[in-house]
Write a protein that holds these residues in place. Structure first.
Motif, PDB file in Angstrom:
ATOM      1  N   LYS A  35       0.814  -1.215   0.000  1.00  0.00           N
ATOM      2  CA  LYS A  35       0.000   0.000   0.000  1.00  0.00           C
ATOM      3  C   LYS A  35       0.849   1.267   0.000  1.00  0.00           C
ATOM      4  O   LYS A  35       0.347   2.347  -0.276  1.00  0.00           O
ATOM      5  N   MET A  36       2.138   1.127   0.318  1.00  0.00           N
ATOM      6  CA  MET A  36       3.012   2.294   0.351  1.00  0.00           C
ATOM      7  C   MET A  36       3.313   2.756  -1.067  1.00  0.00           C
ATOM      8  O   MET A  36       3.448   1.951  -1.985  1.00  0.00           O
ATOM      9  N   SER A  37       3.433   4.049  -1.238  1.00  0.00           N
ATOM     10  CA  SER A  37       3.741   4.567  -2.563  1.00  0.00           C
ATOM     11  C   SER A  37       5.258   4.593  -2.768  1.00  0.00           C
ATOM     12  O   SER A  37       6.027   4.626  -1.817  1.00  0.00           O
ATOM     13  N   ALA A  38       5.664   4.589  -3.998  1.00  0.00           N
ATOM     14  CA  ALA A  38       7.084   4.643  -4.345  1.00  0.00           C
ATOM     15  C   ALA A  38       7.335   5.910  -5.140  1.00  0.00           C
ATOM     16  O   ALA A  38       6.484   6.370  -5.893  1.00  0.00           O
ATOM     17  N   SER A  39       8.496   6.476  -4.947  1.00  0.00           N
ATOM     18  CA  SER A  39       8.855   7.666  -5.698  1.00  0.00           C
ATOM     19  C   SER A  39      10.350   7.648  -5.985  1.00  0.00           C
ATOM     20  O   SER A  39      11.125   7.018  -5.273  1.00  0.00           O
ATOM     21  N   LEU A  40      10.736   8.342  -7.005  1.00  0.00           N
ATOM     22  CA  LEU A  40      12.132   8.445  -7.406  1.00  0.00           C
ATOM     23  C   LEU A  40      12.779   9.570  -6.611  1.00  0.00           C
ATOM     24  O   LEU A  40      12.321  10.713  -6.647  1.00  0.00           O
ATOM     25  N   MET A  41      13.853   9.234  -5.881  1.00  0.00           N
ATOM     26  CA  MET A  41      14.545  10.220  -5.050  1.00  0.00           C
ATOM     27  C   MET A  41      15.973  10.397  -5.560  1.00  0.00           C
ATOM     28  O   MET A  41      16.564   9.483  -6.111  1.00  0.00           O
ATOM     29  N   ARG A  42      16.515  11.575  -5.331  1.00  0.00           N
ATOM     30  CA  ARG A  42      17.889  11.882  -5.701  1.00  0.00           C
ATOM     31  C   ARG A  42      18.634  12.295  -4.445  1.00  0.00           C
ATOM     32  O   ARG A  42      18.101  13.018  -3.610  1.00  0.00           O
ATOM     33  N   ARG A  43      19.879  11.818  -4.325  1.00  0.00           N
ATOM     34  CA  ARG A  43      20.696  12.180  -3.166  1.00  0.00           C
ATOM     35  C   ARG A  43      21.606  13.334  -3.561  1.00  0.00           C
ATOM     36  O   ARG A  43      22.412  13.225  -4.470  1.00  0.00           O
ATOM     37  N   ARG A  44      21.467  14.421  -2.836  1.00  0.00           N
ATOM     38  CA  ARG A  44      22.287  15.597  -3.092  1.00  0.00           C
ATOM     39  C   ARG A  44      22.787  16.132  -1.756  1.00  0.00           C
ATOM     40  O   ARG A  44      21.989  16.511  -0.905  1.00  0.00           O
ATOM     41  N   ASN A  45      24.087  16.130  -1.570  1.00  0.00           N
ATOM     42  CA  ASN A  45      24.718  16.600  -0.325  1.00  0.00           C
ATOM     43  C   ASN A  45      24.188  15.856   0.896  1.00  0.00           C
ATOM     44  O   ASN A  45      23.809  16.450   1.897  1.00  0.00           O
ATOM     45  N   ARG A  46      24.124  14.531   0.775  1.00  0.00           N
ATOM     46  CA  ARG A  46      23.660  13.641   1.846  1.00  0.00           C
ATOM     47  C   ARG A  46      22.208  13.866   2.238  1.00  0.00           C
ATOM     48  O   ARG A  46      21.786  13.481   3.327  1.00  0.00           O
ATOM     49  N   ILE A  47      21.443  14.495   1.394  1.00  0.00           N
ATOM     50  CA  ILE A  47      20.014  14.723   1.643  1.00  0.00           C
ATOM     51  C   ILE A  47      19.243  14.147   0.466  1.00  0.00           C
ATOM     52  O   ILE A  47      19.556  14.418  -0.691  1.00  0.00           O
ATOM     53  N   TYR A  48      18.219  13.347   0.777  1.00  0.00           N
ATOM     54  CA  TYR A  48      17.379  12.783  -0.276  1.00  0.00           C
ATOM     55  C   TYR A  48      16.238  13.741  -0.577  1.00  0.00           C
ATOM     56  O   TYR A  48      15.556  14.222   0.318  1.00  0.00           O
ATOM     57  N   GLU A  49      16.052  14.012  -1.846  1.00  0.00           N
ATOM     58  CA  GLU A  49      14.974  14.901  -2.285  1.00  0.00           C
ATOM     59  C   GLU A  49      14.332  14.292  -3.518  1.00  0.00           C
ATOM     60  O   GLU A  49      14.961  13.501  -4.227  1.00  0.00           O
ATOM     61  N   PRO A  50      13.092  14.642  -3.784  1.00  0.00           N
ATOM     62  CA  PRO A  50      12.431  14.090  -4.968  1.00  0.00           C
ATOM     63  C   PRO A  50      13.171  14.481  -6.248  1.00  0.00           C
ATOM     64  O   PRO A  50      13.617  15.626  -6.388  1.00  0.00           O
ATOM     65  N   ALA A  51      13.329  13.533  -7.132  1.00  0.00           N
ATOM     66  CA  ALA A  51      13.986  13.813  -8.418  1.00  0.00           C
ATOM     67  C   ALA A  51      13.004  14.561  -9.294  1.00  0.00           C
ATOM     68  O   ALA A  51      11.887  14.108  -9.534  1.00  0.00           O
ATOM     69  N   GLU A  52      13.415  15.702  -9.753  1.00  0.00           N
ATOM     70  CA  GLU A  52      12.547  16.533 -10.576  1.00  0.00           C
ATOM     71  C   GLU A  52      13.125  16.639 -11.970  1.00  0.00           C
ATOM     72  O   GLU A  52      14.283  16.345 -12.206  1.00  0.00           O
ATOM     73  N   GLY A  53      12.313  17.068 -12.868  1.00  0.00           N
ATOM     74  CA  GLY A  53      12.775  17.223 -14.240  1.00  0.00           C
ATOM     75  C   GLY A  53      12.314  16.082 -15.106  1.00  0.00           C
ATOM     76  O   GLY A  53      11.891  15.027 -14.642  1.00  0.00           O
ATOM     77  N   ASP A  54      12.394  16.298 -16.381  1.00  0.00           N
ATOM     78  CA  ASP A  54      11.927  15.308 -17.345  1.00  0.00           C
ATOM     79  C   ASP A  54      13.129  14.587 -17.952  1.00  0.00           C
ATOM     80  O   ASP A  54      13.357  14.642 -19.148  1.00  0.00           O
ATOM     81  N   THR A  55      13.906  13.933 -17.104  1.00  0.00           N
ATOM     82  CA  THR A  55      15.071  13.222 -17.594  1.00  0.00           C
ATOM     83  C   THR A  55      14.661  11.861 -18.141  1.00  0.00           C
ATOM     84  O   THR A  55      13.574  11.358 -17.864  1.00  0.00           O
ATOM     85  N   ARG A  56      15.548  11.251 -18.890  1.00  0.00           N
ATOM     86  CA  ARG A  56      15.261   9.942 -19.474  1.00  0.00           C
ATOM     87  C   ARG A  56      15.092   8.887 -18.384  1.00  0.00           C
ATOM     88  O   ARG A  56      14.206   8.030 -18.456  1.00  0.00           O
ATOM     89  N   LEU A  57      15.943   8.947 -17.348  1.00  0.00           N
ATOM     90  CA  LEU A  57      15.841   7.994 -16.242  1.00  0.00           C
ATOM     91  C   LEU A  57      14.521   8.151 -15.502  1.00  0.00           C
ATOM     92  O   LEU A  57      13.864   7.171 -15.172  1.00  0.00           O
ATOM     93  N   ALA A  58      14.111   9.393 -15.252  1.00  0.00           N
ATOM     94  CA  ALA A  58      12.849   9.632 -14.537  1.00  0.00           C
ATOM     95  C   ALA A  58      11.664   9.089 -15.323  1.00  0.00           C
ATOM     96  O   ALA A  58      10.745   8.509 -14.750  1.00  0.00           O
ATOM     97  N   ARG A  59      11.678   9.244 -16.636  1.00  0.00           N
ATOM     98  CA  ARG A  59      10.580   8.711 -17.460  1.00  0.00           C
ATOM     99  C   ARG A  59      10.563   7.189 -17.428  1.00  0.00           C
ATOM    100  O   ARG A  59       9.511   6.566 -17.348  1.00  0.00           O
TER     101      ARG A  59
END
Length: 109
Positions: free
Chosen positions: A36-60
């Protein structure tokens, strides 16, 4: 199966344990809750995880796999079969195949 069997080093095979309805119910409950948990694509930047934004090929590519991992399962059912394989067998084998629409993930039994 009696109390004290573990101390006497008597173990039951997994097939016998899974035949008990309480073990099956526990695994089903755990799998259902995790799926039931949702999944999302996260990006690690400076030891902090944040949602990956942008229309990159990997994200699609990841977004399409998260929507429908293969041709006959939605994400919830895929996670259920994946986690149940991990709980019962201790590991899971996932087949990644490339299709014309992208990638497909299959849990191998």
């Amino acid at each position: 199966w009696r109390p004290g069997d573990l101390q006497r080093r008597l173990y039951a095979p997994p097939e016998d344990i899974l035949s008990f309805p309480y073990a099956f119910a526990a695994i089903t409950s755990i799998v259902s809750d995790i799926s039931k948990m949702s999944a999302s694509l996260m990006r690690r930047r400076n030891r902090i995880y944040e949602p990956a934004e942008g229309d990159t090929r990997l994200a699609r590519a990841v977004a399409s796999v998260l929507r429908q991992p293969n041709g006959f399962q939605v994400f919830k059912k895929f996670i259920e079969s994946w986690v149940s394989s991990i709980l019962v067998c201790g590991n899971a084998y996932i087949l990644i195949s490339e299709t014309e629409a992208g990638y497909a993930l299959y849990v191998l039994d």
